[in-house]
Scaffold this motif. Structure first.
Motif, PDB file in Angstrom:
ATOM      1  N   VAL A  72      -2.447   8.196  -1.221  1.00 22.00           N
ATOM      2  CA  VAL A  72      -3.116   6.901  -1.394  1.00 22.00           C
ATOM      3  C   VAL A  72      -4.652   7.141  -0.489  1.00 22.00           C
ATOM      4  O   VAL A  72      -4.404   7.526   0.778  1.00 22.00           O
ATOM      5  N   ILE A 112       0.852  -1.237  -0.239  1.00 17.88           N
ATOM      6  CA  ILE A 112       0.018   0.252   0.142  1.00 17.88           C
ATOM      7  C   ILE A 112       0.875   1.472   0.099  1.00 17.88           C
ATOM      8  O   ILE A 112       0.593   2.363  -0.498  1.00 17.88           O
ATOM      9  N   ASP A 143      -7.393   0.496   1.432  1.00 20.70           N
ATOM     10  CA  ASP A 143      -7.064   1.431   0.242  1.00 20.70           C
ATOM     11  C   ASP A 143      -8.231   1.588  -0.636  1.00 20.70           C
ATOM     12  O   ASP A 143      -8.438   0.724  -1.267  1.00 20.70           O
TER      13      ASP A 143
END
Length: 149
Positions: free
Chosen positions: A114, A61, A135
């Motif tokens: 993100v 991530i 996410d």
């Protein structure tokens, strides 16, 4: 029966202590498996928002290995434009014990934002906040594309 209850009821022969150790080992293995394989970012925040536990998903991530993030202030990873909001969320989690579906951006190692959707719960007994972030960058992108279609 909780693990604490089992500990308090330890018999003279120590068999309950052996069972307690076995239960703790199993709980540890379960936690490690979750932290290793969850696609979501799972973390524990100790004093002053410092990361005391983080899942392996942080590598995919955010581009960081878990050991690179241990001990860091989570706010350091929050996108600069979201830091004030993140501070307010942290205060709310500390004061009210839970936060649900809060969207905040983190910054990937490469500098990209993100978009994460967070839920968190406070554990006063352990002086920690446990948070799970998903996410949702691609999900939100697809939603925008569908609206424009």
């Amino acid at each position: 029966m909780s693990l604490v209850d089992g500990y308090g009821a330890a018999g003279a022969d120590g068999s309950d202590v052996v069972e307690l150790k076995k239960a703790l080992r199993t709980a540890n293995q379960t936690l490690n498996a979750i932290l290793e394989h969850s696609p979501d970012l799972i973390c524990a925040l100790g004093e002053a928002g410092r990361i005391s536990l983080i899942s392996s998903s942080c590598n995919g991530i955010l581009g960081y290995a878990p050991d690179e993030l241990m001990g860091r202030d989570l706010l350091e990873l929050v996108h600069a434009d979201d830091r004030r909001q993140a501070s307010a969320v942290f205060e709310r989690a500390t004061a009210h014990a839970t936060v649900q579906k809060q969207e905040l951006r983190l910054t990937h190692r490469d500098g990209t934002a993100v978009k994460m959707r967070w839920s968190a719960v406070q554990s006063p007994e352990l002086n920690a906040i446990y948070a799970v972030g998903r996410d949702v960058t691609e999900e939100l992108k697809k939603e925008r594309e569908l609206r424009h279609a």
